[in-house]
Design a protein around this motif. Structure first.
Motif, mmCIF file in Angstrom:
data_model
loop_
_atom_site.group_PDB
_atom_site.id
_atom_site.type_symbol
_atom_site.label_atom_id
_atom_site.label_comp_id
_atom_site.label_asym_id
_atom_site.label_seq_id
_atom_site.Cartn_x
_atom_site.Cartn_y
_atom_site.Cartn_z
ATOM 1 N N ASP A 93 0.939 -1.094 -0.133
ATOM 2 C CA ASP A 93 -0.021 0.074 0.039
ATOM 3 C C ASP A 93 0.933 1.233 0.092
ATOM 4 O O ASP A 93 0.669 2.140 0.751
ATOM 5 N N GLU A 94 1.769 1.422 -0.848
ATOM 6 C CA GLU A 94 2.781 2.245 -1.022
ATOM 7 C C GLU A 94 3.013 2.758 -2.285
ATOM 8 O O GLU A 94 2.854 2.120 -3.191
ATOM 9 N N VAL A 95 3.301 4.266 -2.687
ATOM 10 C CA VAL A 95 4.092 4.514 -3.822
ATOM 11 C C VAL A 95 5.217 4.906 -3.309
ATOM 12 O O VAL A 95 5.579 5.358 -2.531
ATOM 13 N N GLN A 96 6.328 4.213 -4.022
ATOM 14 C CA GLN A 96 7.733 4.117 -3.902
ATOM 15 C C GLN A 96 8.499 5.147 -4.801
ATOM 16 O O GLN A 96 8.246 5.268 -6.191
ATOM 17 N N GLU A 97 9.366 5.891 -4.458
ATOM 18 C CA GLU A 97 9.891 6.869 -5.238
ATOM 19 C C GLU A 97 11.551 6.641 -5.518
ATOM 20 O O GLU A 97 12.226 6.338 -4.247
ATOM 21 N N PHE A 98 11.939 6.738 -7.006
ATOM 22 C CA PHE A 98 13.425 6.604 -7.246
ATOM 23 C C PHE A 98 13.986 7.487 -7.877
ATOM 24 O O PHE A 98 13.267 8.056 -8.689
ATOM 25 N N ALA A 99 15.290 7.880 -7.531
ATOM 26 C CA ALA A 99 15.936 8.982 -8.303
ATOM 27 C C ALA A 99 16.786 8.236 -9.377
ATOM 28 O O ALA A 99 17.601 7.249 -8.923
ATOM 29 N N LEU A 100 16.762 8.717 -10.646
ATOM 30 C CA LEU A 100 17.679 8.283 -11.560
ATOM 31 C C LEU A 100 18.815 9.176 -11.829
ATOM 32 O O LEU A 100 18.270 10.499 -12.576
ATOM 33 N N SER A 101 19.919 8.971 -11.495
ATOM 34 C CA SER A 101 21.056 9.977 -11.991
ATOM 35 C C SER A 101 21.175 10.089 -13.541
ATOM 36 O O SER A 101 21.827 11.044 -13.727
ATOM 37 N N THR A 102 20.953 9.492 -14.253
ATOM 38 C CA THR A 102 20.777 9.491 -15.693
ATOM 39 C C THR A 102 19.272 9.365 -16.075
ATOM 40 O O THR A 102 18.617 7.951 -15.772
ATOM 41 N N ALA A 103 18.810 10.488 -16.753
ATOM 42 C CA ALA A 103 17.139 10.418 -17.042
ATOM 43 C C ALA A 103 16.915 9.168 -18.095
ATOM 44 O O ALA A 103 17.804 8.798 -18.871
ATOM 45 N N TRP A 104 15.956 8.437 -17.588
ATOM 46 C CA TRP A 104 15.204 7.324 -18.099
ATOM 47 C C TRP A 104 16.095 6.151 -18.068
ATOM 48 O O TRP A 104 15.559 4.970 -18.814
ATOM 49 N N ASP A 105 17.152 6.178 -17.241
ATOM 50 C CA ASP A 105 18.089 5.019 -17.337
ATOM 51 C C ASP A 105 17.812 4.268 -15.993
ATOM 52 O O ASP A 105 18.087 4.608 -14.986
ATOM 53 N N ILE A 106 16.954 3.081 -16.062
ATOM 54 C CA ILE A 106 16.750 2.534 -14.643
ATOM 55 C C ILE A 106 17.898 1.870 -13.967
ATOM 56 O O ILE A 106 17.696 1.732 -12.723
ATOM 57 N N SER A 107 18.852 1.961 -14.680
ATOM 58 C CA SER A 107 20.195 1.102 -14.017
ATOM 59 C C SER A 107 20.644 1.986 -13.312
ATOM 60 O O SER A 107 21.467 1.635 -12.399
ATOM 61 N N THR A 108 20.523 3.574 -13.344
ATOM 62 C CA THR A 108 21.079 4.279 -12.450
ATOM 63 C C THR A 108 20.028 4.748 -11.131
ATOM 64 O O THR A 108 20.217 5.531 -10.527
#
Length: 205
Positions: free
Chosen positions: A37-52
């Motif tokens: 029951d959460e929304v989780q936030e992740f920062a991407l150091s390179t835009a659109w690159d999920i490996s970052t």
């Protein structure tokens, strides 16, 4: 074609992820967890690159959505919308973000859209580019429902417009699980999650 991945299993304790979306500039990624029951936030150091991607924070929606199944944002990041697929809720909830794209600044707007009369298992929501049209789908009735908003991104101004033909009958699908708009509002991409199908289908109005 290159493949990049980001393993997220360590950030969820039960259930599974049910939706994903990004900020407009691709530097923030948001996942919704069906049973945590959460929304989780992740920062991407390179835009659109999920490996970052780096996990930054979580926001609980359990007070409103007991089974959150989809998440979308206003184009400027100042509102968040979370769908609940669990009956008898069958609603979409609106949150205000005092800091754009920062879910730690989110607060419930006391505004929701009840679509139980149209769909009993919401699995996909999508706004048009101006926020004046909201599309909703799910595997309860296997339709795409269109709502118009007289004020952009304001659920309190939403009114039902129309529903599509049955996607299972017309599209040879089984269990609708996701929705995205194409290059125009006449194109829809719909995800079927069942073992027998597991396919993405493009529909044109």
């Amino acid at each position: 074609t290159s493949l990049k991945e980001f393993v997220v299993t360590e950030y969820i304790s039960s259930g599974y992820y049910s939706d994903i979306t990004f900020s407009t500039d691709g530097t923030q990624m948001y996942l919704v967890t069906l049973y945590d029951d959460e929304v989780q936030e992740f920062a991407l150091s390179t835009a659109w690159d999920i490996s970052t991607a780096t996990h930054t924070q979580d926001f609980s929606v359990v007070t409103q959505a007991v089974s959150p199944s989809a998440v979308r944002f206003k184009s400027d990041g100042t509102k968040m919308f979370v769908a609940d697929y669990q009956s008898p809720n069958d609603s979409i909830y609106e949150y205000y973000l005092s800091t754009a794209w920062d879910i730690s600044s989110a607060s419930y707007n006391n505004t929701s859209l009840d679509i139980s009369g149209k769909e009993t298992t919401i699995q996909g929501i999508e706004f048009n580019s101006t926020g004046t049209v909201l599309y909703i789908t799910g595997y309860g009735n296997d339709l795409i429902h269109k709502y118009t908003l007289s004020t952009a991104y304001d659920l309190s101004t939403a009114s039902f417009d129309s529903s599509s033909n049955n996607l299972v009958t017309d599209g040879d699908m089984d269990q609708i699980w996701g929705l995205a708009l194409g290059s125009s509002e006449d194109e829809f991409f719909v995800l079927d999650r069942t073992v027998a199908s597991r396919k993405l289908t493009k529909f044109i109005n």
